[in-house]
Design a protein around this motif. Structure first.
Motif, PDB file in Angstrom:
ATOM      1  N   ARG A 365     163.966  49.078 -17.856  1.00 12.53           N
ATOM      2  CA  ARG A 365     163.579  49.309 -19.239  1.00 12.53           C
ATOM      3  C   ARG A 365     163.995  50.736 -19.562  1.00 12.53           C
ATOM      4  NH1 ARG A 365     160.147  48.017 -23.992  1.00 12.53           N
ATOM      5  NH2 ARG A 365     160.339  49.973 -25.144  1.00 12.53           N
ATOM      6  N   ASP A 367     164.250  53.775 -22.475  1.00 15.03           N
ATOM      7  CA  ASP A 367     163.805  54.305 -23.761  1.00 15.03           C
ATOM      8  C   ASP A 367     164.431  55.672 -23.980  1.00 15.03           C
ATOM      9  OD1 ASP A 367     161.885  52.262 -24.600  1.00 15.03           O
ATOM     10  OD2 ASP A 367     160.701  52.931 -22.884  1.00 15.03           O
ATOM     11  N   ILE A 369     163.386  58.494 -25.949  1.00 23.90           N
ATOM     12  CA  ILE A 369     162.280  59.031 -26.737  1.00 23.90           C
ATOM     13  C   ILE A 369     162.825  60.161 -27.609  1.00 23.90           C
ATOM     14  CG2 ILE A 369     160.020  60.149 -26.623  1.00 23.90           C
ATOM     15  CD1 ILE A 369     159.710  58.831 -23.837  1.00 23.90           C
ATOM     16  N   SER A 373     162.831  54.226 -28.905  1.00 20.84           N
ATOM     17  CA  SER A 373     161.940  53.892 -27.792  1.00 20.84           C
ATOM     18  C   SER A 373     160.976  52.786 -28.175  1.00 20.84           C
ATOM     19  CB  SER A 373     161.184  55.127 -27.293  1.00 20.84           C
ATOM     20  OG  SER A 373     160.429  55.708 -28.341  1.00 20.84           O
ATOM     21  N   GLY A 376     162.336  49.507 -29.193  1.00 23.44           N
ATOM     22  CA  GLY A 376     163.162  48.802 -28.222  1.00 23.44           C
ATOM     23  C   GLY A 376     162.390  47.711 -27.505  1.00 23.44           C
ATOM     24  N   LEU A 383     168.702  48.556 -27.844  1.00 19.42           N
ATOM     25  CA  LEU A 383     169.361  49.783 -27.416  1.00 19.42           C
ATOM     26  C   LEU A 383     170.868  49.571 -27.329  1.00 19.42           C
ATOM     27  CD1 LEU A 383     168.753  52.708 -26.401  1.00 19.42           C
ATOM     28  CD2 LEU A 383     168.828  51.768 -24.091  1.00 19.42           C
TER      29      LEU A 383
END
Length: 462
Positions: A365, A367, A369, A373, A376, A383
Motif C-alpha cells: 500500500r 501513500d 502524504i 493518500s 487512494g 495512484l
C-alpha cells in the motif's frame, strides 16, 4: 405502572471510546450536581462511560493474557478518580463498559481506588455473559459463523448484550455497574429502566431511551466534536468541547444538552448528525434491547444547547445478538520517508517503485502524504492512474501485511535502505511492525448467551 410519578432522569456521558479525554467527567459531574440540587425531589442522575469499540476488546484480551489482573480500560484511574468521591456523595450512580475483557478486575480496581480516597466501599456490580471466547463456546461459534472459526487463532469473542442485567444490578442496590461488551445505548437504557420501572418489552419507551443513549454514546461528538468544519459548521471553543447530558422523561423522550461552562455546542445539526451516525436503517435500528424506528422522529431547538428528540417508536427486539470474533491476522509493516523541494513528488514515486521491485512477494500500500493518500486504496489503482504532480513536500508511506513476521520485516529494512539506495534527499525514516487483528462478525441466538450480574462482595477478591 405509573411512570408519571417519576421526575426526569439525568444521564451524563464522560467517554465515547477507549482513549477519550480523561478530564471530561469533571464538568459533567458539576452540572449533574447543580441540576440535582435545584431539581425536583426524587430526581436521579447517572454518569456513563462508553469505552469500547470493535477492536478494543481484542486489545484488552491481549493485555489480560500478559497480566491476568489487566484487560480493563487502561485509563480507568484517570477517568474515574477525580470524580468518584463527588459521585458517591451526591448519589450519582456510575455505569460503564470500561470493564472490557476483565470487568472483575476493573471492579476491584475501583474498590481499591475508593479505599485510597478514604471513601466507604461502594456497592459495585459486575455484568457478565458477553465473553464467548472460552472453549465451551466454540461449538456455538462454529455453528453460527461456519468452518472459518476452525482456522483462526482467536483473540476475543464477545456478544453485544443489552440493558436488563444493568437494570437488575441497579435494583439490587448497585452504586456502580461495571460491564464488558454491553451495547453502547444500553448503558443509558439500563438506568432508564431502573428509574422509571419500565418493562423490558415496553418497546416505545425502550426505543426512545435507546436513541437518547445513541446521542450520548460518542461523547463529545453530539457537542461539536467530529462535527466542526470551519466556514461551514462553526463550533465555538472546540478546544474545550463539552460532553453531553440527556434529560429523559417518563415516556422516554429526551432533551440533549451539555456540561455547563464548556465549549462546543448542541444544535439541530449536531444532533441530526449523531442521530444518523452508524444507523443502517432509520426504520429498523437493531440493538439488543429493541428495534428502534426513527423514521418519524422530530427534533426541536428549545434553547441554546438544548435540543429535544421526540417521535421515536420501537418494535420487538431481535431474537439474536451480534457477536464479534477478533483473531490474529499476521503482521502489519509500515515505513515512511520524506522528500522535499523541487520534484519531491517524482522522487517519492521513484522510491515507491524501488520498493515494489525489491519486494515482489509483498502487496504494498503506497501513500504520498501531501499529494495523494487518503483518497487512494490498497490496490494502488488511483495512484497509478494519477499523473505525477508538483508537490514540494511529500511523505512517502508504504505498508504491507504478511502472515509471517520475517516477511513483513523485509519492508522495514528496505525503507531504511532508501537513505542511501533511493532517490536524492530522502530523510526522516520511521518504521513500525504491529501485530494485526482481523474480525469475523455474525449472530448467535439470544438464549445461548446467559447474561448475569454479580455484586463484587460475592466475587473472589485477589
Amino acid at each position: 405502572m405509573n411512570t408519571m410519578a417519576h421526575p426526569a432522569l439525568l444521564v451524563g456521558c464522560a467517554a465515547g471510546f477507549s482513549g477519550d479525554r480523561t478530564d471530561a467527567a469533571g464538568p459533567v459531574v458539576d452540572t449533574l450536581i447543580a441540576r440535582l440540587q435545584h431539581g425536583p425531589a426524587g430526581q436521579r442522575a447517572f454518569l456513563i462511560f462508553e469505552a469500547l469499540a470493535e477492536r478494543t476488546l481484542a486489545l484488552a484480551q491481549l493485555r489480560r493474557r500478559a497480566n491476568p489482573q489487566a484487560g480493563y480500560e487502561p485509563l480507568l484511574d484517570d477517568m474515574l478518580r477525580p470524580v468518584l468521591a463527588r459521585c458517591l456523595q451526591h448519589g450519582i450512580r456510575i455505569v460503564g463498559n470500561f470493564g472490557a475483557a476483565n470487568p472483575q478486575a476493573a471492579a476491584r480496581h475501583i474498590r481499591r481506588m475508593a479505599q485510597e480516597l478514604g471513601l466507604p466501599a461502594p456497592r459495585i456490580a459486575v455484568v457478565g455473559g458477553d465473553d464467548l471466547s472460552g472453549a465451551p463456546h466454540r461449538p456455538l461459534l462454529r455453528e453460527q459463523l461456519g468452518a472459518a472459526i476452525d482456522h483462526i487463532q482467536m483473540v476475543s469473542a464477545n456478544a453485544y448484550i443489552g440493558a436488563e442485567a444493568i437494570d437488575a444490578a441497579l435494583a439490587a442496590g448497585a452504586q456502580m455497574v461495571v460491564a464488558g461488551r454491553v451495547a453502547d445505548p444500553s448503558l443509558t437504557v439500563g438506568p432508564a429502566m431502573s428509574h422509571f420501572g419500565w418493562r423490558a418489552d415496553d418497546w416505545d419507551r425502550i426505543a426512545r431511551a435507546t436513541m437518547a443513549g445513541h446521542l450520548l454514546e460518542c461523547g463529545a461528538q453530539v457537542c461539536g466534536g467530529y462535527f466542526a468544519d470551519p466556514g461551514y459548521k462553526e463550533v465555538p471553543q472546540l478546544h474545550a468541547v463539552g460532553y453531553p447530558i440527556a434529560e429523559i422523561s417518563s415516556n422516554g423522550d429526551c432533551v440533549i444538552g451539555k456540561a455547563q461552562h464548556t465549549g462546543g455546542l448542541v444544535s439541530l445539526a449536531s444532533v441530526k448528525e449523531q442521530l444518523l451516525y452508524e444507523v443502517h436503517d432509520p426504520a429498523a435500528y437493531l440493538t439488543p434491547d429493541v428495534v428502534a424506528d426513527i423514521s418519524a422522529a422530530q427534533i426541536e431547538l428549545l434553547a441554546p444547547n438544548r435540543v429535544a428528540l421526540t417521535g421515536v417508536r420501537g418494535h420487538a427486539r431481535p431474537a439474536s445478538l451480534k457477536v464479534n470474533v477478533c483473531h490474529e491476522g499476521g503482521w502489519l509493516a509500515e515505513g515512511e520517508i520524506s522528500y522535499a523541494g523541487p520534484r519531491a513528488e517524482a522522487r517519492a514515486r521513484l522510491a515507491a517503485d524501488v520498493l515494489r521491485q525489491r519486494l515482489p512477494g509483498l502487496s504494498l500500500r503506497v501513500d504520498l502524504i501531501g499529494a495523494l493518500s487518503i483518497m487512494g486504496d490498497d490496490a494502488g489503482s488511483l495512484l497509478e492512474a494519477t499523473p505525477a504532480g508538483a508537490a514540494r513536500d511529500v511523505r512517502l508511506r508504504v505498508a504491507a501485511t504478511h502472515a509471517e513476521r520475517a516477511q513483513a520485516e523485509r519492508l522495514l529494512s528496505e525503507v531504511t535502505a532508501l537513505y542511501c539506495c533511493g532517490p536524492a534527499g530522502g530523510g526522516g525514516v520511521r518504521t513500525a511492525l504491529t501485530p494485526r487483528l482481523n474480525t469475523l462478525s455474525g449472530f448467535v441466538p439470544r438464549e445461548a448467551v446467559p447474561v448475569y450480574f454479580e455484586m463484587l462482595d460475592s466475587l473472589e477478591v485477589s
